[in-house]
Design a protein around this motif. Structure first.
Motif, PDB file in Angstrom:
ATOM      1  N   MET A 194       0.688  -1.191   0.485  1.00  0.00           N
ATOM      2  CA  MET A 194      -0.112   0.221   0.232  1.00  0.00           C
ATOM      3  C   MET A 194       0.678   0.946  -0.256  1.00  0.00           C
ATOM      4  O   MET A 194       0.406   2.161  -0.322  1.00  0.00           O
ATOM      5  N   PHE A 195       2.070   1.132   0.503  1.00  0.00           N
ATOM      6  CA  PHE A 195       3.346   2.211   0.784  1.00  0.00           C
ATOM      7  C   PHE A 195       4.025   2.976  -0.291  1.00  0.00           C
ATOM      8  O   PHE A 195       4.770   3.466  -0.253  1.00  0.00           O
ATOM      9  N   GLY A 196       3.433   2.047  -1.597  1.00  0.00           N
ATOM     10  CA  GLY A 196       4.433   2.484  -3.152  1.00  0.00           C
ATOM     11  C   GLY A 196       5.142   1.549  -3.125  1.00  0.00           C
ATOM     12  O   GLY A 196       5.507   1.156  -2.406  1.00  0.00           O
ATOM     13  N   PRO A 197       5.104   2.081  -4.384  1.00  0.00           N
ATOM     14  CA  PRO A 197       7.124   1.161  -4.793  1.00  0.00           C
ATOM     15  C   PRO A 197       7.966   1.655  -4.194  1.00  0.00           C
ATOM     16  O   PRO A 197       8.104   2.673  -3.689  1.00  0.00           O
ATOM     17  N   PRO A 198       9.074   1.038  -3.790  1.00  0.00           N
ATOM     18  CA  PRO A 198      10.398   1.487  -3.405  1.00  0.00           C
ATOM     19  C   PRO A 198      10.972   3.061  -3.550  1.00  0.00           C
ATOM     20  O   PRO A 198      10.688   3.596  -5.008  1.00  0.00           O
ATOM     21  N   ASP A 199      11.739   3.678  -3.273  1.00  0.00           N
ATOM     22  CA  ASP A 199      12.003   5.106  -3.076  1.00  0.00           C
ATOM     23  C   ASP A 199      12.766   5.116  -4.448  1.00  0.00           C
ATOM     24  O   ASP A 199      12.439   6.089  -5.408  1.00  0.00           O
ATOM     25  N   ASP A 200      13.280   4.171  -4.508  1.00  0.00           N
ATOM     26  CA  ASP A 200      14.879   4.268  -6.140  1.00  0.00           C
ATOM     27  C   ASP A 200      12.844   4.167  -7.566  1.00  0.00           C
ATOM     28  O   ASP A 200      14.062   4.221  -8.283  1.00  0.00           O
ATOM     29  N   GLN A 201      12.374   3.584  -7.238  1.00  0.00           N
ATOM     30  CA  GLN A 201      11.275   3.278  -8.113  1.00  0.00           C
ATOM     31  C   GLN A 201      10.169   3.959  -8.185  1.00  0.00           C
ATOM     32  O   GLN A 201       9.279   4.484  -8.708  1.00  0.00           O
ATOM     33  N   SER A 202      10.344   5.234  -7.006  1.00  0.00           N
ATOM     34  CA  SER A 202       8.720   6.191  -7.275  1.00  0.00           C
ATOM     35  C   SER A 202       8.754   7.876  -7.633  1.00  0.00           C
ATOM     36  O   SER A 202       9.231   8.453  -7.225  1.00  0.00           O
ATOM     37  N   PRO A 203       8.123   7.339  -9.127  1.00  0.00           N
ATOM     38  CA  PRO A 203       8.695   8.508 -10.248  1.00  0.00           C
ATOM     39  C   PRO A 203       8.169  10.186  -9.257  1.00  0.00           C
ATOM     40  O   PRO A 203       8.544  10.972  -9.166  1.00  0.00           O
ATOM     41  N   ASN A 204       7.181   9.579  -8.275  1.00  0.00           N
ATOM     42  CA  ASN A 204       6.488  11.490  -8.114  1.00  0.00           C
ATOM     43  C   ASN A 204       6.729  11.554  -6.442  1.00  0.00           C
ATOM     44  O   ASN A 204       6.694  12.787  -5.975  1.00  0.00           O
ATOM     45  N   SER A 205       7.744  11.280  -6.001  1.00  0.00           N
ATOM     46  CA  SER A 205       7.885  11.447  -4.342  1.00  0.00           C
ATOM     47  C   SER A 205       8.942  12.340  -4.172  1.00  0.00           C
ATOM     48  O   SER A 205       8.840  13.025  -3.619  1.00  0.00           O
ATOM     49  N   THR A 258      11.836  -8.252   1.048  1.00  0.00           N
ATOM     50  CA  THR A 258      11.211  -7.788  -0.043  1.00  0.00           C
ATOM     51  C   THR A 258       9.694  -8.380  -1.070  1.00  0.00           C
ATOM     52  O   THR A 258       9.650  -9.089  -0.836  1.00  0.00           O
ATOM     53  N   PRO A 259       8.718  -7.116  -0.353  1.00  0.00           N
ATOM     54  CA  PRO A 259       7.447  -6.925  -0.846  1.00  0.00           C
ATOM     55  C   PRO A 259       7.171  -7.868  -2.456  1.00  0.00           C
ATOM     56  O   PRO A 259       8.665  -7.805  -3.480  1.00  0.00           O
ATOM     57  N   ASP A 260       6.797  -8.165  -3.055  1.00  0.00           N
ATOM     58  CA  ASP A 260       6.752  -9.189  -4.597  1.00  0.00           C
ATOM     59  C   ASP A 260       6.570  -7.866  -5.279  1.00  0.00           C
ATOM     60  O   ASP A 260       5.190  -7.973  -5.585  1.00  0.00           O
ATOM     61  N   TRP A 261       6.801  -6.734  -5.921  1.00  0.00           N
ATOM     62  CA  TRP A 261       7.179  -5.746  -6.264  1.00  0.00           C
ATOM     63  C   TRP A 261       6.618  -6.164  -7.523  1.00  0.00           C
ATOM     64  O   TRP A 261       5.494  -5.363  -8.412  1.00  0.00           O
ATOM     65  N   ASP A 262       6.778  -7.131  -8.861  1.00  0.00           N
ATOM     66  CA  ASP A 262       6.008  -7.914  -9.348  1.00  0.00           C
ATOM     67  C   ASP A 262       4.878  -7.958  -9.371  1.00  0.00           C
ATOM     68  O   ASP A 262       3.703  -7.197 -10.165  1.00  0.00           O
ATOM     69  N   GLU A 263       4.124  -8.019  -8.723  1.00  0.00           N
ATOM     70  CA  GLU A 263       3.176  -8.314  -8.209  1.00  0.00           C
ATOM     71  C   GLU A 263       1.886  -7.049  -8.201  1.00  0.00           C
ATOM     72  O   GLU A 263       1.102  -6.692  -8.808  1.00  0.00           O
ATOM     73  N   LEU A 264       2.910  -6.040  -7.291  1.00  0.00           N
ATOM     74  CA  LEU A 264       2.511  -4.833  -7.128  1.00  0.00           C
ATOM     75  C   LEU A 264       2.219  -3.510  -8.390  1.00  0.00           C
ATOM     76  O   LEU A 264       0.886  -3.296  -9.506  1.00  0.00           O
ATOM     77  N   LYS A 265       3.193  -4.625  -9.467  1.00  0.00           N
ATOM     78  CA  LYS A 265       2.898  -3.978 -10.544  1.00  0.00           C
ATOM     79  C   LYS A 265       1.598  -3.970 -12.024  1.00  0.00           C
ATOM     80  O   LYS A 265       1.000  -4.018 -12.060  1.00  0.00           O
TER      81      LYS A 265
END
Ligand code: FAQ
Length: 308
Positions: A194-205, A258-265
Motif C-alpha cells: 500500500m505504501f507504493g513502490p520502493p523509493d528508487d522506483q517512485s517517480p512522484n516522490s 522484499t515484497p513482490d514488486w512484480d505483483e504490485l505492478k
C-alpha cells in the motif's frame, strides 16, 4: 512578490496553499491525481468488507461493520469535495476511474474469504492507512490536510475494531485462530505494498516531498508500519509470514523481506484477483444512480428558474 515567489514562500514557511491561491499547474495536477486516487480508494474500499455485512456473525459485529463501511463512503465524498476545490469535476473523476484512467489502492483488489478478513483489514489495512495518512494531515494543500485530520480519527476507530475482533477470535476455538492466521498470511504482503513502490522506483516522490504534499518517503512509512505491527502481532499471537523479519539493534528497526514488486505492478495495472469485479460493481452502482443525479439536477434547475 510575484505568484511563483509567493507560492514558494508559502511552502518554505510550512503554510497552507488554499484554493484561492495561485499554484503551479503541475502542483494542481499532482494534487488532483493524489486526492482523486485517495477518494477512489475509499469508495472501492467499501466493497471487500461490504460483502460481509449480511454475513456478520452477530448484531453487534454487523452494526460495527455497517458504521465502518459508511465512514469510508463519507471519506470518499469528503475527498471528492477536496478535489473539486482544485477545479476537478466529480462526475469526470468517476468516469476516469470506471474507464481505468485513474488508479485506486492495490489493496482493494484482493478477496475477503472469511470474517477474519474483516478484522485483518481493520488491523493491517487501516493501520497502514493511518501510518500513511497521519503525516498527510500536514500536507501543504489546505483542504486535503484538513480532510485528513477527520479521516485519521475515524481510521483509528477502524483499526481498533479490527484488532478487537481479532483478539476475540484468537480467544476462541482452534478453527477461529486458524482463520485469523490464514487472513494474516494473505493480507500482510499486500498491506506493505500500500505504501507504493520502493523509493528508487517512485517517480512522484521527489517532487511531492519538495512541495510538502508528502512528508515521508514510501520506504520510511513502510518501515514505520512494520515496526508498529510486529509487537501487535506478538500480542495477538499470530505469526507474520516473513522469515526475514528480525530486530536490528544497530538500526533500531525491524529488518524485513522484499515484497513482490512484480505483483504490485500487475495489480496496479488491472491484473489483480478482483480488479474486474471491483470496477464492474462500481460501474453498475454509477449506472443505477444515474436517475437520482438527473432528478437532483432537474430539481436544482427548476428551483433556480423559480427564483430568477
Ligand atoms: N496502489 O511515485 P509513486 C484507504 C501508483 S487507504 C495503486 O510512489 P505517489 C482507507 C501511484 O499512484 C488507501 N497505485 O506515487 C481504507 C503512481 O501512479 P500515477 C488509499 C499505487 O503518489 C482502509 C505510481 O504508482 N490511500 O483507502 C500504489 O508519490 C480500509 C508510482 O508511485 C491513499 O491514497 C498502490 N498501493 O505515492 C478504506 C493515500 N502505490 O499516479 C477502506 C494518499 C503507488 O503516477 C478500508 N496517497 N501507486 O499514475 C499517497 O500517499 C500516495 O499517492 C502513495 C503513492 C503513497 C499511495
Amino acid at each position: 512578490m510575484n505568484d511563483e515567489q509567493t507560492f514558494a514562500d508559502t511552502i518554505a514557511k510550512d503554510q497552507r496553499v488554499e484554493p484561492r491561491d495561485w499554484m503551479p499547474e503541475a502542483y494542481r495536477r499532482t494534487m488532483i491525481r493524489q486526492v482523486a486516487q485517495h477518494a477512489h480508494s475509499e469508495i472501492i474500499g467499501m466493497q471487500p468488507e461490504g460483502e460481509w455485512i449480511t454475513r456478520a456473525p452477530s448484531l453487534r459485529r454487523k452494526a460495527i461493520l455497517l458504521a465502518k463501511v459508511q465512514d469510508e463512503a463519507g471519506h470518499g465524498l469528503y475527498l471528492y469535495s477536496a478535489a473539486e476545490t482544485l477545479g476537478a469535476d466529480r462526475g469526470d473523476l468517476t468516469r476516469r476511474l470506471i474507464e481505468g484512467r485513474q488508479k485506486y489502492s492495490s489493496i482493494f483488489n484482493y478477496p475477503t474469504l472469511s470474517f477474519a478478513d474483516v478484522g485483518v483489514i481493520g488491523w493491517l489495512v487501516d493501520g497502514a492507512a493511518i501510518c500513511n495518512q497521519v503525516p498527510l494531515c500536514r500536507s501543504s494543500y489546505g483542504p486535503y490536510g484538513r480532510a485528513m485530520i477527520r479521516i485519521c480519527k475515524e481510521e483509528s476507530f477502524h483499526q481498533r475494531q479490527g484488532y478487537e475482533l481479532l483478539m476475540t477470535m484468537m480467544g476462541g476455538t482452534p478453527a477461529q485462530r486458524e482463520m485469523v492466521q490464514d487472513a494474516v498470511d494473505r493480507w500482510w504482503w499486500p498491506s506493505l505494498m500500500m505504501f507504493g513502490p520502493p523509493d528508487d522506483q517512485s517517480p512522484n516522490s521527489a517532487q511531492s516531498m519538495a512541495w510538502k504534499i508528502k512528508r515521508h518517503s514510501n520506504d520510511e512509512l513502510r518501515q514505520r508500519f512494520v515496526d508498529m505491527s510486529v509487537p501487535q502481532a506478538e500480542a495477538l499471537g499470530v505469526t507474520l509470514p516473513d522469515p526475514e523479519l528480525s530486530w536490528n539493534a544497530e538500526r533500531g528497526h525491524y529488518d524485513f523481506g522484499t515484497p513482490d514488486w512484480d505483483e504490485l505492478k500487475r495489480v496496479i495495472s488491472g491484473d489483480g484477483p478482483c480488479n474486474a469485479q471491483r470496477i464492474a460493481h462500481r460501474r453498475k452502482a454509477d449506472e443505477d444512480g444515474a436517475w437520482v443525479r438527473e432528478a437532483a439536477a432537474a430539481h436544482a434547475a427548476r428551483k433556480a428558474g423559480t427564483r430568477s
